[in-house]
Design an enzyme around this catalytic site. Sequence first.
Site, mmCIF file in Angstrom:
data_model
loop_
_atom_site.group_PDB
_atom_site.id
_atom_site.type_symbol
_atom_site.label_atom_id
_atom_site.label_comp_id
_atom_site.label_asym_id
_atom_site.label_seq_id
_atom_site.Cartn_x
_atom_site.Cartn_y
_atom_site.Cartn_z
ATOM 1 N N SER A 145 0.845 -1.199 0.000
ATOM 2 C CA SER A 145 0.000 0.000 0.000
ATOM 3 C C SER A 145 0.880 1.248 0.000
ATOM 4 C CB SER A 145 -0.868 0.021 1.257
ATOM 5 O OG SER A 145 -1.446 1.297 1.441
ATOM 6 N N TYR A 158 -0.954 -0.973 10.168
ATOM 7 C CA TYR A 158 -1.100 -1.211 8.714
ATOM 8 C C TYR A 158 0.148 -0.728 7.963
ATOM 9 C CZ TYR A 158 -3.612 -1.151 4.186
ATOM 10 O OH TYR A 158 -4.011 -1.362 2.890
ATOM 11 N N ALA A 159 0.621 0.473 8.303
ATOM 12 C CA ALA A 159 1.815 1.022 7.629
ATOM 13 C C ALA A 159 3.026 0.128 7.872
ATOM 14 C CB ALA A 159 2.096 2.440 8.125
HETATM 15 P P1 NDP Z 1 -11.518 -5.749 0.966
HETATM 16 O O1 NDP Z 1 -11.799 -5.359 2.381
HETATM 17 O O2 NDP Z 1 -12.483 -5.409 -0.096
HETATM 18 O O3 NDP Z 1 -11.191 -7.312 0.891
HETATM 19 C C1 NDP Z 1 -10.294 -7.886 1.794
HETATM 20 C C2 NDP Z 1 -10.106 -9.325 1.404
HETATM 21 O O4 NDP Z 1 -9.180 -9.947 2.312
HETATM 22 C C3 NDP Z 1 -11.393 -10.131 1.489
HETATM 23 O O5 NDP Z 1 -11.443 -11.008 0.420
HETATM 24 C C4 NDP Z 1 -11.249 -10.913 2.786
HETATM 25 O O6 NDP Z 1 -11.962 -12.142 2.785
HETATM 26 C C5 NDP Z 1 -9.754 -11.158 2.802
HETATM 27 N N1 NDP Z 1 -9.270 -11.426 4.157
HETATM 28 C C6 NDP Z 1 -9.208 -10.588 5.207
HETATM 29 N N2 NDP Z 1 -8.753 -11.234 6.305
HETATM 30 C C7 NDP Z 1 -8.520 -12.508 5.920
HETATM 31 C C8 NDP Z 1 -8.062 -13.681 6.584
HETATM 32 N N3 NDP Z 1 -7.704 -13.664 7.886
HETATM 33 N N4 NDP Z 1 -7.947 -14.817 5.879
HETATM 34 C C9 NDP Z 1 -8.280 -14.862 4.563
HETATM 35 N N5 NDP Z 1 -8.728 -13.801 3.875
HETATM 36 C C10 NDP Z 1 -8.859 -12.636 4.550
HETATM 37 O O7 NDP Z 1 -10.071 -5.111 0.670
HETATM 38 P P2 NDP Z 1 -9.425 -4.511 -0.653
HETATM 39 O O8 NDP Z 1 -9.845 -5.255 -1.841
HETATM 40 O O9 NDP Z 1 -9.583 -3.061 -0.600
HETATM 41 O O10 NDP Z 1 -7.880 -4.798 -0.324
HETATM 42 C C11 NDP Z 1 -7.147 -5.864 -0.873
HETATM 43 C C12 NDP Z 1 -5.677 -5.636 -0.556
HETATM 44 O O11 NDP Z 1 -5.262 -4.388 -1.091
HETATM 45 C C13 NDP Z 1 -5.376 -5.563 0.943
HETATM 46 O O12 NDP Z 1 -4.143 -6.172 1.213
HETATM 47 C C14 NDP Z 1 -5.284 -4.080 1.210
HETATM 48 O O13 NDP Z 1 -4.499 -3.782 2.326
HETATM 49 C C15 NDP Z 1 -4.667 -3.596 -0.081
HETATM 50 N N6 NDP Z 1 -4.882 -2.193 -0.367
HETATM 51 C C16 NDP Z 1 -6.166 -1.693 -0.439
HETATM 52 C C17 NDP Z 1 -6.353 -0.349 -0.702
HETATM 53 C C18 NDP Z 1 -7.710 0.277 -0.791
HETATM 54 O O14 NDP Z 1 -7.783 1.516 -0.824
HETATM 55 N N7 NDP Z 1 -8.794 -0.467 -0.849
HETATM 56 C C19 NDP Z 1 -5.203 0.540 -0.902
HETATM 57 C C20 NDP Z 1 -3.916 -0.098 -0.809
HETATM 58 C C21 NDP Z 1 -3.791 -1.428 -0.560
HETATM 59 P P3 NDP Z 1 -13.417 -12.242 3.520
HETATM 60 O O15 NDP Z 1 -14.163 -11.018 3.148
HETATM 61 O O16 NDP Z 1 -13.990 -13.507 2.979
HETATM 62 O O17 NDP Z 1 -13.116 -12.323 4.983
#
Ligand code: NDP
Length: 250
Positions: A145, A158-159
Amino acid sequence: MTRILFKDRVALVTGGNKGIGKAICTHLAEHGARIACGYGRDRKAAEAYEQEFSQKGYQGKVYQCDVTEPEQIVATVEQVVQDFGRIDILVNNAGITSDKTVLKMETADWQKVLRTNLSSCFYLSKAVLPHMLKQKYGRIINISSVIGLSGNIGQANYASAKAGLFGFTKTLALETARKGITVNAVAPGFVRTEMTEKIPPEIIQKTLDQIPMRRFAEPHEISRVVVFLAQEDSSYITGQIYGINGGLYM
Ligand code: NDP
């Protein structure tokens, strides 16, 4: 017509049932990859996506796997290899936030975010590596990120996790450079997903004012870079960090 870039390739994408991960699965599948789509708690979203996916004629399967649990990860990776015969691409995408200033942050908030966003990438990479080494081929892409580069008030956990991913990416890239495996990270800015829906409106406005493009990214604007890095032709790119942030951090 969409070009087939991933003939006979298998991709494991964590957090593939929604947001950025879903865009990555779809985009890879459009280009011919077979997809193992990991998800955490949201079975409903995973099942809906699986149905949507098969209606489009893509090949893939969803796997419930808590990325904070190393044993579940090993079992899932073995199951994926049993189902598809190989793993060529790993996208470490699953992530969470749990925001509080350092003074108010509980140890549990710190640990949960570090485990989900950073330790998971170590567990998953370690589990897929023996298969990639045997194949003499692999692509690992870690979703970091912009916050890992810039820091952000209320996001020390997170950072730190996302900055930690840069060190992990570069080290694993060095360790695998002569094995046909590349390891890279992408660092998105703010993207329109469930994760950013939680941000209060006044903070969203303040954030938009700081983004030169004055908008959040759409998930497909992130996934196209992941698809680029996942291609066989991207064979001389390793240990790199790709910023995708509308000019927010240069
Ligand atoms: P969402 O919140 O839309 O989705 C998060 C995903 O991670 C879901 O599929 C969730 O599955 C899964 N997840 C969370 N915890 C677990 C766990 N313990 N085990 C397995 N799966 C898990 O997030 P985004 O699509 O926005 O983010 C995706 C990635 O991009 C992340 O790493 C985020 O930090 C990064 N990112 C996002 C940004 C943004 O602005 N959105 C910016 C920069 C980076 P479920 O829902 O089934 O639990």
